[in-house]
Enzyme design. Sequence first.
Site, PDB file in Angstrom:
ATOM      1  N   SER A 265       0.825  -1.205   0.000  1.00 49.28           N
ATOM      2  CA  SER A 265       0.000   0.000   0.000  1.00 49.28           C
ATOM      3  C   SER A 265       0.862   1.258   0.000  1.00 49.28           C
ATOM      4  CB  SER A 265      -0.939  -0.063   1.201  1.00 49.28           C
ATOM      5  OG  SER A 265      -2.096   0.675   0.939  1.00 49.28           O
ATOM      6  N   LYS A 269       4.252   1.956  -2.395  1.00 49.70           N
ATOM      7  CA  LYS A 269       4.710   3.143  -3.122  1.00 49.70           C
ATOM      8  C   LYS A 269       6.154   3.423  -2.698  1.00 49.70           C
ATOM      9  CE  LYS A 269       0.156   5.207  -1.914  1.00 49.70           C
ATOM     10  NZ  LYS A 269      -0.869   4.626  -2.708  1.00 49.70           N
ATOM     11  N   TRP A 356      -9.856   0.445  -5.443  1.00 48.01           N
ATOM     12  CA  TRP A 356      -9.313   1.772  -5.095  1.00 48.01           C
ATOM     13  C   TRP A 356      -7.883   1.930  -5.629  1.00 48.01           C
ATOM     14  CZ3 TRP A 356     -11.005   6.330  -3.676  1.00 48.01           C
ATOM     15  CH2 TRP A 356     -10.244   7.193  -2.889  1.00 48.01           C
ATOM     16  N   HIS A 406      -7.469  -5.839  -0.029  1.00 48.08           N
ATOM     17  CA  HIS A 406      -6.253  -5.043   0.167  1.00 48.08           C
ATOM     18  C   HIS A 406      -5.465  -5.531   1.389  1.00 48.08           C
ATOM     19  CE1 HIS A 406      -4.025  -1.280  -0.362  1.00 48.08           C
ATOM     20  NE2 HIS A 406      -4.134  -1.059   0.944  1.00 48.08           N
TER      21      HIS A 406
HETATM   22  C1  GTR Z   1      -5.365   4.593   1.599  1.00 46.31           C
HETATM   23  C2  GTR Z   1      -4.774   5.374   0.473  1.00 46.31           C
HETATM   24  C3  GTR Z   1      -4.037   4.461  -0.453  1.00 46.31           C
HETATM   25  C4  GTR Z   1      -3.191   3.418   0.251  1.00 46.31           C
HETATM   26  C5  GTR Z   1      -3.746   2.984   1.583  1.00 46.31           C
HETATM   27  C6  GTR Z   1      -2.744   2.317   2.532  1.00 46.31           C
HETATM   28  O1  GTR Z   1      -6.131   5.365   2.441  1.00 46.31           O
HETATM   29  O2  GTR Z   1      -5.816   6.049  -0.172  1.00 46.31           O
HETATM   30  O3  GTR Z   1      -3.269   5.231  -1.355  1.00 46.31           O
HETATM   31  O4  GTR Z   1      -1.878   3.830   0.394  1.00 46.31           O
HETATM   32  O5  GTR Z   1      -4.302   4.016   2.295  1.00 46.31           O
HETATM   33  O6  GTR Z   1      -1.606   2.742   2.656  1.00 46.31           O
HETATM   34  O7  GTR Z   1      -3.169   1.370   3.174  1.00 46.31           O
END
Ligand code: GTR
Length: 426
Positions: A265, A269, A356, A406
């Site tokens: 997540s 990045k 997402w 996720h």
């Molecule tokens: C979310 C965000 C994503 C992702 C995620 C995470 O809120 O919108 O870009 O990075 O968090 O880090 O779990």
Amino acid sequence: MSGTTLWWPTCAAVAWLAAGGAEGEEPIYDEARVPPYTLPDPLQLANGSRVRDAETWDNERRPELLKLFETHVYGRSPAPPAWVPFDVVESSADALGGLATRKQIVFDPTGHRGHLEVDMLLYLPNAAHGPVPVFLALNFEGNACICDDPTIRLPRSWMREGNGVVDHRATEALRGVETRHWQVEQVLSRGYGIATIYYGDIDPDFDDGFQNGIHPFFYRAGQTAPEADEWGSIGAWAYGLSRALDVLEHDPKVDAKRVAVLGHSRLGKTALWAGAQDERFALVISNNSGCGGAALSRRCFGETVGRINRAFPHWFCDNFSEYNENEAALPVDQHELIALIAPRPVYVASAEEDKWADPRGEFLAALGADPVYRLLGTDGLPAREMPAVNEPVHGTIGYHIRSGGHEVAPYDWEQYLAFADRHLQR
Ligand code: GTR
């Protein structure tokens, strides 16, 4: 690695409300609504000429792209310190029932003892003969979250609770809460070491104008916040990963030329940005990294540049917000971030329910990096179409979309270990 189903829907909802919902714009979850776009060509120099050989890529295009990502997306980071001070504060040759040697190392990524204390937990497989390849990853809830080991030190820095809520208590209750997401015993049994750092030790994950964490130690006299083209939190976390590698280079039982950096997540990045900048990382894994990670910004599918910058203003450099609802003006797109890792192996993983993060956009970015991987003499991504769910593709670029949501699932680890076996094991 987090993304527990407990907080993910909440944070997506929070991000949506904070970022776009309030403006009445629904996120795009329908391919038919993806706007037409043209991707920048990773093999075309800014002066219009084409990159036709590895030498031009290495000496001209790669530095040019790196600079564009620094200036417009993640911000520039400070030069590495001459020396990263560290101390092994605890160790045991008989950890996890004899499976591993545990080391707990405190280091200072600023290069000056006493500025910032970062705890690294390192497990090395006892069955190994000689130096081992290691998976290095930041974690969301403290080193003690990755497995059940009562000896792991709890974080002493800022702790998250939900998304961006500040809470200073690290409690015993955090021990082992992310065991499912780490698979520590399996990784060790397969002959790999595993190293982790709590990301909040490097920079707390909330927008405080960069007054805490690592940034202030690098301010020039009179400076109180990063410039518009200087590092945000993702840049800081990536810097921390490189400093961790500096420390690992001093452990004779670690093969520092075979360190895989991975993240989930926002930390996915981060892993991509760390791997793009620091060519010592031998392999890079992005798990569900989405917008600002592996997903193409120009598709505007799910989370967009505008939404992410409004919900998390501290993650990227300030210049990135110039591209809110203006993705076509970006001088780069995320396939070029993946291309910066070439020719080193890179793995992009998506999850079917993680809309997402735009699974198709992640696949298309991996595919968009393929011409660079091929120019550099590898097999790139051996797929032209997005593979079906749970049908991984492993070349020098790896990709899969698995069923589920996720998180880092045991299925993801199986793929990462197979991919690492292929590229890192002798
Ligand atoms: C979310 C965000 C994503 C992702 C995620 C995470 O809120 O919108 O870009 O990075 O968090 O880090 O779990």
